[in-house]
Scaffold this active site. Structure first.
Site, PDB file in Angstrom:
ATOM      1  N   ARG A 102       0.729  -1.062  -0.023  1.00 18.89           N
ATOM      2  CA  ARG A 102      -0.031  -0.037  -0.072  1.00 18.89           C
ATOM      3  C   ARG A 102       0.885   1.240   0.003  1.00 18.89           C
ATOM      4  NH1 ARG A 102      -2.463  -0.163   6.406  1.00 18.89           N
ATOM      5  NH2 ARG A 102      -0.508  -0.579   7.278  1.00 18.89           N
ATOM      6  N   CYS A 106       3.321   8.706  -5.274  1.00 23.65           N
ATOM      7  CA  CYS A 106       4.097  10.111  -5.109  1.00 23.65           C
ATOM      8  C   CYS A 106       3.032  10.964  -4.806  1.00 23.65           C
ATOM      9  CB  CYS A 106       5.014  10.059  -6.466  1.00 23.65           C
ATOM     10  SG  CYS A 106       5.908  11.536  -6.098  1.00 23.65           S
ATOM     11  N   ASN A 140      -5.318   7.286   4.607  1.00 17.78           N
ATOM     12  CA  ASN A 140      -4.858   6.659   5.743  1.00 17.78           C
ATOM     13  C   ASN A 140      -3.372   6.789   6.156  1.00 17.78           C
ATOM     14  OD1 ASN A 140      -5.891   4.373   7.494  1.00 17.78           O
ATOM     15  ND2 ASN A 140      -3.939   3.661   6.871  1.00 17.78           N
ATOM     16  N   GLU A 141      -3.474   7.346   7.476  1.00 23.91           N
ATOM     17  CA  GLU A 141      -1.931   7.217   7.816  1.00 23.91           C
ATOM     18  C   GLU A 141      -0.697   7.873   6.829  1.00 23.91           C
ATOM     19  OE1 GLU A 141      -0.427   3.792   9.733  1.00 23.91           O
ATOM     20  OE2 GLU A 141      -1.708   4.200  11.401  1.00 23.91           O
ATOM     21  N   GLU A 315      -7.619   4.340  15.516  1.00 26.50           N
ATOM     22  CA  GLU A 315      -7.156   2.933  15.579  1.00 26.50           C
ATOM     23  C   GLU A 315      -6.658   2.717  17.110  1.00 26.50           C
ATOM     24  OE1 GLU A 315      -4.847   1.764  12.513  1.00 26.50           O
ATOM     25  OE2 GLU A 315      -5.849   2.692  10.901  1.00 26.50           O
ATOM     26  N   TRP A 323       3.311  -6.209  13.266  1.00 29.81           N
ATOM     27  CA  TRP A 323       4.085  -5.214  12.477  1.00 29.81           C
ATOM     28  C   TRP A 323       5.382  -4.934  13.317  1.00 29.81           C
ATOM     29  CZ3 TRP A 323       4.737  -0.996  15.143  1.00 29.81           C
ATOM     30  CH2 TRP A 323       3.388  -0.272  15.565  1.00 29.81           C
ATOM     31  N   GLU A 363      -2.068  -8.815   7.228  1.00 33.20           N
ATOM     32  CA  GLU A 363      -2.273  -8.638   8.465  1.00 33.20           C
ATOM     33  C   GLU A 363      -2.895  -9.899   9.415  1.00 33.20           C
ATOM     34  OE1 GLU A 363      -3.690  -4.561   9.062  1.00 33.20           O
ATOM     35  OE2 GLU A 363      -1.946  -3.725   8.543  1.00 33.20           O
ATOM     36  N   GLN A 364      -2.756 -11.117   8.891  1.00 30.78           N
ATOM     37  CA  GLN A 364      -3.369 -12.197   9.518  1.00 30.78           C
ATOM     38  C   GLN A 364      -2.919 -12.434  10.890  1.00 30.78           C
ATOM     39  OE1 GLN A 364      -1.641 -15.898   7.687  1.00 30.78           O
ATOM     40  NE2 GLN A 364      -1.988 -14.614   5.972  1.00 30.78           N
ATOM     41  N   MET A 365      -1.637 -12.217  11.420  1.00 30.30           N
ATOM     42  CA  MET A 365      -1.299 -12.252  12.623  1.00 30.30           C
ATOM     43  C   MET A 365      -1.857 -10.879  13.564  1.00 30.30           C
ATOM     44  SD  MET A 365      -0.062 -15.116  12.384  1.00 30.30           S
ATOM     45  CE  MET A 365       0.827 -15.547  14.009  1.00 30.30           C
ATOM     46  N   HIS A 366      -2.443 -10.222  13.241  1.00 26.22           N
ATOM     47  CA  HIS A 366      -3.170  -8.944  13.683  1.00 26.22           C
ATOM     48  C   HIS A 366      -4.266  -9.250  14.321  1.00 26.22           C
ATOM     49  CE1 HIS A 366      -3.944  -4.852  15.010  1.00 26.22           C
ATOM     50  NE2 HIS A 366      -2.819  -4.512  14.336  1.00 26.22           N
TER      51      HIS A 366
HETATM   52  C1  GAL Z   1      -2.236   1.173  11.028  1.00 23.37           C
HETATM   53  C2  GAL Z   1      -2.923   1.164   9.683  1.00 23.37           C
HETATM   54  C3  GAL Z   1      -3.734  -0.078   9.949  1.00 23.37           C
HETATM   55  C4  GAL Z   1      -3.342  -1.371   9.979  1.00 23.37           C
HETATM   56  C5  GAL Z   1      -2.753  -1.204  11.307  1.00 23.37           C
HETATM   57  C6  GAL Z   1      -2.272  -2.653  11.801  1.00 23.37           C
HETATM   58  O1  GAL Z   1      -0.775   1.691  10.915  1.00 23.37           O
HETATM   59  O2  GAL Z   1      -3.493   2.291   9.560  1.00 23.37           O
HETATM   60  O3  GAL Z   1      -4.158   0.068   8.315  1.00 23.37           O
HETATM   61  O4  GAL Z   1      -2.188  -1.588   9.211  1.00 23.37           O
HETATM   62  O5  GAL Z   1      -1.702  -0.420  11.282  1.00 23.37           O
HETATM   63  O6  GAL Z   1      -1.799  -2.293  13.111  1.00 23.37           O
END
Ligand code: GAL
Length: 654
Positions: A102, A106, A140-141, A315, A323, A363-366
């Site tokens: 993602r 630019c 997003n971010e 969030e 991560w 992000e399956q481990m989140h």
């Molecule tokens: C944030 C992001 C989310 C997700 C999350 C995972 O930085 O906005 O989309 O990736 O982290 O912790």
């Protein structure tokens, strides 16, 4: 006041209605959706597939949930990248960063800006007036995954234009950057390259302008999105979800176009993995499952200051993330503690990331509030408990009242962060770590803190801390001059001009009329190389950075180095501290300054933090043992009790 991030496009529509009902039953009021859904919304160029999103928003709305819709621009779809590969960002070696995750765009690409206008307008037209829609999140971010600075041909072209506006003539640019040095002079703006791939060190003035330019590109990109949304979605708020410990663009500038800031709070990931915060290994282990006690509060205080004391947590970490370098589980209780901590600092909504753990993709481990098998997880149960507590009368009485200013301000400056990054002058210099040292010392005294940009009116504050402010603008100078409270200036303040040169009258440059000191030499010190600083009958072993001062006779030397050189100097309530403070020195300077300012303070237990909101004092216990609440005898508790349980909080009427 609680919400959740939800991705209907990732789940079978059969689940949506039940998900929505369970969210509402849990006590959630808000749901954020859509921010990565471009390929589902526009599967092929110009063909929009609205029906699924129509149905998803209707379903959530029917369950009584208020919807926040993200513009999907953080994830340009494959067809767009193939059609217009020039939208890709380039890394610092000039290589395009490719499709496959993602943020692969630019900010300077005119083509991507046009595509952004197209998709944002389409989404805003379609849903801008939907009754379930209460607000928008742009993108997003911004900047996540190191994407503020792109070294693409589009960025080079836009940078040259930016320079032309700033300097007018190549001669003015040459002068500002000191380009006579090493024969770096240019004859036209077209000759200016991006600061990359040089043989050795680049000119810091050149790099700083590129950082400023890159930051401005984020701001104008966000302005563009916000203007489109405002045109098509009257009466709805606009926010952006910022990150933690991330100074690559000026968040104050970007916030100019939004109604309030929100931010994404991952206390364990930040504590474990953000080197710039300067935590020791011992601290990382100690707070691995709670997060450092100041990590969330720091960002609440920072982001509340972006606009008029409003912010959201968009969030909130609900369990282990995927991560960080290591990803332990939060202690039971921490998800609730973090939510209350945010609310105590003024968050209007705390939204958990995410509803359900996805068994697929990156992000399956989140963790989510629900496990992949759709059973409510620990984080979900804690969100539910928090929602129940939020229905208490004591909370309902205060929850809509605006946040009051604190008595103490800490000045945070993005431009200064870039100066330090470009020219650390010693490997261990990190602006974030320096700021955090002062912030922690303040929070250990139980005082509430507002984090503010330089130049903001400081007259209501009794004490102001400026950890470092490399370039003191005329506005910042004016605000300091007008402040009658105590002001503490730290190292490398007034150290550079607007174009990254040493001021003619030496640091702290323009501040010398407020505090007659001159920095005549600076030293960076490798770990283990220490200088003793003596102040008020105590000695501190200072490392990392020390400065040599020349002091006018009208100022008072309060502390000195073992060399005999002055280290802490004060005049009329303004103090200069010429060393990177050890923790103890920061604590003692804070104690002394708060007392001089007439602010009630105490030294808290290391793992306890306080925050006041409208007559309620909240105390948070980040340790695994019960701790006494620092409350007056006979206090009336609205949450918890005199003994604060481990990983828990107490709150009382004060
Ligand atoms: C944030 C992001 C989310 C997700 C999350 C995972 O930085 O906005 O989309 O990736 O982290 O912790």
């Amino acid at each position: 006041m609680l919400g959740v991030c939800y991705y209907p496009e990732q789940w079978s529509p059969d689940l949506w209605q039940d998900d929505a009902r369970r969210m509402a039953d849990l006590g959630l009021s808000h749901v954020r959706i859509g921010e990565f859904a471009w390929s589902a919304i526009e599967p092929e160029p110009g063909r929009f597939a609205w029906d699924w999103l129509d149905r998803a928003i209707d379903t959530l709305g029917r369950a009584g949930l208020r919807v926040v819709l993200g513009t999907p621009t953080a994830t340009p779809p494959k067809w767009l990248v193939d059609q217009n590969p020039e939208i890709l960002p380039h890394d610092r070696h000039g290589r395009p960063r490719r499709f496959g995750s993602r943020r692969h765009y630019c900010f300077s690409s005119p083509v991507y800006r046009a595509q952004t206008r197209r998709i944002v307008e389409a989404v805003a037209r379609r849903y801008g007036g939907h009754e379930a829609l209460v607000g928008w999140q742009t993108d997003n971010e911004y900047g996540c995954h190191d994407t503020v600075r792109s070294y693409s041909p589009a960025a080079a072209a836009a940078f040259r234009e930016w320079l032309q506006k700033r300097y007018g003539t190549p001669a003015a640019l040459n002068e500002a950057w000191g380009n006579r040095f090493w024969s770096m002079e240019v004859r036209s703006f077209a000759e200016v390259d991006l600061p990359m791939a040089a043989v050795t060190e680049l000119n810091p003035s050149h790099v700083l302008d590129f950082y400023r330019f890159s930051s401005d590109q984020v701001a104008t990109y966000n302005d563009m999105q916000a203007a489109i949304i405002r045109a098509h979605s009257p009466g709805r708020f606009i926010t952006h979800n910022y990150m933690g410990a991330f100074p690559d663009f000026d968040h104050y500038k970007v916030s100019g176009a939004i109604d309030f800031a929100s931010w994404d709070s991952y206390p364990l990931g930040f504590t474990d993995s953000i080197a710039a915060l300067g935590f020791s290994d011992e601290e990382r282990v100690r707070y691995a499952c709670t997060g450092h006690p100041d990590i969330s509060a720091f960002h609440h205080d920072l982001y509340r200051g972006m606009t008029d004391r409003r912010f959201w947590v968009m969030e909130q970490q609900p369990g282990p993330v995927n991560w960080a370098i290591w990803n332990p589980s939060p202690r039971d209780g921490m998800v609730r503690l973090w939510a209350w901590e945010a609310l105590a600092h003024g968050a209007e909504v705390v939204s958990f990331f995410r509803w359900r753990q996805a068994p697929f993709a990156q992000e399956q481990m989140h963790a989510g509030l629900n496990r992949p098998d759709n059973v409510l997880d620990t984080g979900g149960r804690e969100a539910e408990a928090t929602a129940r507590e939020l229905s208490g009368d004591w909370w309902r009485a205060i929850k809509d009242r605006p946040m009051q200013p604190a008595q103490v301000a800490l000045v945070f400056d993005y431009d200064t962060a870039w100066h330090h990054e470009i020219q650390p002058q010693g490997r261990s210099f990190s602006y974030l770590a320096l700021v955090f040292t002062w912030y922690t010392a303040l929070r250990r005294h139980g005082v509430d803190v507002d984090i503010v940009p330089p130049g903001r009116d400081l007259r209501s504050y009794k004490a102001v801390f400026v950890p470092s402010l490399q370039h003191v603008t005329p506005e910042a100078h004016k605000a300091f001059a007008a402040c009658s409270g105590q002001v503490v200036f730290g190292i490398r303040t007034g150290a550079k001009t607007a174009s990254f040169q040493i001021p003619r009258n030496l640091p702290p440059g323009p501040l010398q009329d407020l505090l007659p000191v001159k920095v005549t030499r600076v030293e960076s010190l490798r770990p283990g190389l220490l200088r003793e600083l003596r102040w008020r009958n105590r000695a501190y072993a200072c490392g990392t950075w020390v400065e040599r001062l020349e002091v006018d006779a009208s100022a008072g030397v309060q502390g000195s180095f073992d060399s005999g050189d002055p280290a802490i100097v004060e005049k009329s309530g303004r103090t200069y501290v010429a060393a990177w403070p050890t923790r103890e020195l920061a604590l003692d300077v804070v104690s002394h300054t708060l007392a001089a300012a007439g602010i009630d303070a105490m030294r808290l237990d290391e793992d306890i933090r306080l925050r006041r909101r409208d007559g309620i004092t909240f105390a948070f216990n980040f340790s695994g043992d019960s701790r006494p609440a620092p409350a007056p005898a006979g206090a009336t508790y609205v949450l918890g009790a005199q003994s604060i349980a481990p990983f828990n909080l107490s709150a009382w009427k004060s």
